[in-house]
Structure formats: C-alpha cells, structure tokens
Design an enzyme around this catalytic site. Structure first.
Site, PDB file in Angstrom:
ATOM      1  N   GLU A 126       0.870  -1.176   0.000  1.00 12.87           N
ATOM      2  CA  GLU A 126       0.000   0.000   0.000  1.00 12.87           C
ATOM      3  C   GLU A 126       0.905   1.223   0.000  1.00 12.87           C
ATOM      4  O   GLU A 126       1.511   1.551   1.018  1.00 12.87           O
ATOM      5  CB  GLU A 126      -0.911  -0.025   1.234  1.00 12.87           C
ATOM      6  CG  GLU A 126      -1.880  -1.197   1.273  1.00 12.87           C
ATOM      7  CD  GLU A 126      -2.932  -1.138   0.183  1.00 12.87           C
ATOM      8  OE1 GLU A 126      -3.098  -0.053  -0.438  1.00 12.87           O
ATOM      9  OE2 GLU A 126      -3.591  -2.162  -0.050  1.00 12.87           O
TER      10      GLU A 126
ATOM     11  N   CYS B 194      -2.323   9.342   2.362  1.00 12.16           N
ATOM     12  CA  CYS B 194      -2.074   8.825   1.016  1.00 12.16           C
ATOM     13  C   CYS B 194      -3.263   9.075   0.099  1.00 12.16           C
ATOM     14  O   CYS B 194      -3.117   9.144  -1.113  1.00 12.16           O
ATOM     15  CB  CYS B 194      -1.745   7.326   1.067  1.00 12.16           C
ATOM     16  SG  CYS B 194      -3.029   6.303   1.808  1.00 12.16           S
TER      17      CYS B 194
END
Length: 515
Positions: free
Chosen positions: A239, A273
């Site tokens: 990720e 993010c």
C-alpha cells in the site's frame, strides 16, 4: 561466542511541541531469528483454533480499546502531532469498525465453500478451503499509526496467522501502545509480536523469510521490499503513495465541494495517502470556487489544543519534500493564494495551509506525492481534459468526481485509473470495510479490506472429492478404442445446442470400456 549488540534507544519527540516525551528500546537485529521462531511456534497453536475462538480474542481487544479510547487518542496525538479529533475519528474509529467487520464476516468468508463441479466430472464434489500462510510481517507507517498497523494485523490473525509488526520508528509510542493492547487482551504467546526500530530493523525482518509481507509506506521503500520478497518468492501487499485528483464540474454543489477540498487536502496536515492533492475545476466556476476555498482555508485553526482543526506535521524530513515542491512551483511562476513562501515559514512543525494556482502539469507539485498541506488548483475546459489531467501521474490510489449529473459522474469515475473513486465526497472509501482498498500503477500491489482483505492472508486450497466406488475413470488407461468415443462425447457436449442423446450414448460406452 556471539557478541551481543548494545541496546539502542530511540528518543520520542512530540512534533507539536518539540519536547522529548519518551525513550523506546530498539529491537536488536540479532533477535530477529528469535522473533520468527516464536512466531512459528505461536502459529502452530493459533492456526489450530476455530475462527470463532480467534474472534473471541478480537472481541477482548476491541472492548479494551473502547474502554481506553481517550488515552489511546492522546498517545496518537502526542506521537503524530495530529489533533485529538482526527486521532479518534480517523485512527481509532476505523480500527474498531474493522474489528467489528472482521468478527461479523470472517467465519463466512474463510470457511470451506462448495463450488460447482462440471458435468464432465460427474460424481465428484468441489470445495475451496482457506489455509493460513504462517507468519505475516506487517510494516506500518507513521501517518495513521494505529489504523494502518492494526487493520492488516487483525485481518491476518482472523485467518489463523501469527503476526510480527514493525511499526514506524517515527511514531514508536503508538507501536508500544499496540503492543500493550494485544498483551493485555490475552493473545497466546508468539501470536503477536512487535519489533521496534528503523530501516535496519525493517530490512532484517524483511530478509528473515516471513510467509507474507504487508507493507504500507513510500513507493521507494515498497520497491526495495518487493525486490527482497521476489528473491525469496514471498507474496506481498504493498500500500504505497497517492496523488489523488479531485474533479469539480460546474454543476456540482459548490459549497460542499469547497469544504470537502479543504478537509480532503489538509486533514492530518495533508499527510494522507488518499488526500485531495490536486484540485481540477471547470473553468466556468474556477474563480468563484477559488474565492470560496480561500475563505474556507483561512478560517481553519492550526494548533494542538482540543478545538484546533489542523495539527502539526509528524516527520521533520517531510517538511523538506513540501518545501522543494513549493519552491519549484513558485520559481516557475505559480501564485500563492493562501499560505507563505517557504522562506517565511516558522521553525516549528506547523506548516501554513497552502493553496496555489498557476501550476503546470509537469511540476513536482502535480507529479510527486506531497504528503503535506499543499493544494494546487487547476482549471479545465472539457471532460476529456479533466480525465487526462487526473490520469496524468504515476499514481492511482483514490480520486473524487463532483457533479449533480449521476450519469456523468459514473462515466468519469469509470475512466479514472484509480483503486477507488468517490462521487461527491472525498477519502471515504477507506472507511467502508466492505470495499477493497488498494492502488493502481505506483500506488501499490494488492487489496485489503473486504473479503479480499481476509483471503489475501490465506492460501486458497482447491479440494475435490470422489466417493471412490468406481475402480477406474473414463480418462484413465487403457486408451484403446476411446478416442472416437471422446471425440463424439465432446462434440455433443460443447456444441451450441447440446446433443444429450449422443452425449449419454458415448459416456456409457466409455464407462463400459473400463471394465
């Protein structure tokens, strides 16, 4: 005799105040094999429990977190510099919701499943079983140090794996908090272990041959981990970063879009993010939206008290990234709409909330992840142009589309190269644990959350059963005389309109040929 390394200690500095608030002992690299040995011993016990029994431990963990929610929020806030409201809303709540989701769904998702068996394999039954992989190494980041560590941990644990967590050395107090929560929840010895330290410790665990690696962090580190994992054929989930576009069409709810842009860009001081890092606005409403956005951003309060809106940056080195991007944009003619030039910044970790215009698509502020309170605003003229802008980076984690035209929203969303798209909202897909989470392009590999997020930590095992009554199968030896029978059998079966009479005739003949 082996020399024993001197135990190193990490000083914990509160980003919002600059005060040293604790010291944490770093895990010596020579202890890495001991961690793996304990984890493998713990796995033997933990994997033998039923899913329901494992869920019982998760329930204890959840209740402990509920009981101590305020204390946990304060640890997160001290360690990261984020405001208390964000600690509880964006770190603790999603973690608790994930535990609830996993307790409710793990048994159904991970239990043995019967699947359809083709008619040509008549007399057999087919199943899928989910077998735990073994020892899962979770390496977690500093921006959401509770949620982004615990959600993959509990997902792996539900599947019967033991877990080693290497939390970020930037936020070690949260790592110690996680360690304490699992210990007091009574998880069996070796099931969950926490290793503290920086890159050297992380590299040692990565090369220690776990059975699965789950990494959340930068693209650069993710590529290094993937290279090591490839050498040992270790499966991974990565990720990684994002540069998420927010596309606002002229028929959008402007007031809602402005508030969403401010929150989506500056929550956790932009260290998300999935934050809105690029705002593309249809030219007909560009000036109006920009004025509203400036007013909204200028109303936000920076600080570390309970009523502040935006906290400090967490990692000092990240300030340099933000500064470099902003400096380049200003040098090339971009204009500050809110905020200050980097030369006018204060020396603390609170960065001004910066809205900037006049940027070009090839600037760092558009192409590279900022992970800080920067929001470039760019006009567009057509739907095609907006899509091209949005897809025009190496990232593809999340995006948002703003319009009152449902058909247009869905059309644009379908064309965005992104792991997730939100319509008339921002970021929120990560809060729905029924949806898969992950990125495209350099934003990562693999998915977690949803059913996929439980099954990635298991091997899918195919099982077929036969009662064993027949002495032979039609495709077994001898082959004498079988070719024409198989030819007619398959032609009758795979024809557009199946010829069941011919099929039955040849199948019976094949059965007889085995006697």
């Amino acid at each position: 005799m082996h020399s024993v390394e001197e135990v190193r200690k990490m000083s914990v500095v509160a980003p919002a105040t600059g005060e040293v608030i604790a010291e944490i002992e770093e895990t010596p690299v020579h202890e890495v094999p001991v961690f793996y040995q304990k984890a493998r011993e713990g796995f033997e016990n933990w994997s033998g429990l039923t899913i329901s029994e494992r869920s019982g431990y998760l329930k204890k963990l959840k209740q402990l977190m509920v009981d101590e929610m305020d204390q946990i929020a304060k640890v997160i806030s001290d360690d990261t510099g984020k405001v208390l409201t964000e600690s509880i809303v964006a770190d603790i709540m999603p973690t608790l919701d994930a535990i609830d989701h996993i307790i409710s769904h793990a048994e159904k998702v991970l239990s043995r499943k019967k699947v359809k068996t083709p008619l040509l394999l008549i007399g057999k039954k087919s199943f899928i079983e989910y077998m735990p992989r073994g020892v899962v190494l979770v390496i977690s980041p500093w921006n959401y140090p509770l949620q982004l560590a615990m959600v993959p941990m509990i997902s792996a644990l539900a599947g019967g794996n033991s877990v080693i967590l290497k939390p970020s050395e930037v936020t070690p107090l949260v790592g110690k908090c996680i360690e304490d929560l699992f210990r007091r929840s009574g998880f069996p010895e070796g099931t969950v272990q926490i290793a503290h330290g920086g890159k050297e410790v992380g590299a040692a665990f990565t090369s220690g041959k776990p059975d699965y690696i789950f990494f959340t962090g930068s693209v650069r580190t993710g590529k290094i981990i993937q290279q090591q994992a490839a050498k040992d054929l270790i499966p991974t989930t990565l990720e990684l970063g994002g540069k998420d576009p927010m596309i606002v069409f002229e028929d959008a709810n402007l007031d809602r879009a402005v508030k969403a842009a401010a929150w989506g860009a500056f929550t956790n001081s932009g260290q998300v993010c999935m934050s809105a890092e690029r705002l593309y606005v249809e030219r007909s409403i560009y000036s109006k939206l920009l004025e509203k956005l400036k007013e909204e951003v200028n109303s936000l309060q920076l600080g570390n008290d309970i009523d502040s809106d935006v906290g400090s940056m967490t990692f000092p080195a990240q300030k340099d990234v933000v500064k470099a991007q902003l400096d380049e944009a200003l040098e090339r003619g971009a204009k500050l709409e809110t905020g200050l030039k980097p030369s006018d910044w204060k020396g603390d970790m609170f960065l001004p909330l910066t809205v900037i215009t006049g940027v070009e698509q090839d600037m760092k502020i558009i192409q590279e992840e900022s992970f800080g309170p920067l929001l470039p605003v760019v006009p567009f003229d057509t739907e095609e142009e907006a899509i091209a802008y949005a897809n025009g980076t190496v990232f593809g984690l999340n995006a948002s589309v703003w319009t009152s035209d449902k058909a247009k929203a869905r059309r644009v969303a379908s064309r965005l190269v992104s792991g997730a798209v939100v319509i008339n909202d921002v970021l929120i897909t990560v809060a729905n644990h029924g949806l898969p989470f992950g990125g495209t392009k350099e934003s990562g590999i693999g998915r977690y959350h949803s059913e996929a997020g439980l099954r990635i930590f298991c091997h899918e095992k195919a099982i077929m059963e036969d009662m064993g009554f027949m002495n032979s199968e039609i495709q077994w030896y001898p082959y004498k005389g079988k070719y024409p029978l198989f030819l007619n059998l398959f032609k009758s079966y795979f024809a557009d309109k199946r010829d069941w009479i011919t099929f039955a005739k040849n199948y019976i003949a094949l059965l007889k040929s085995n006697k």
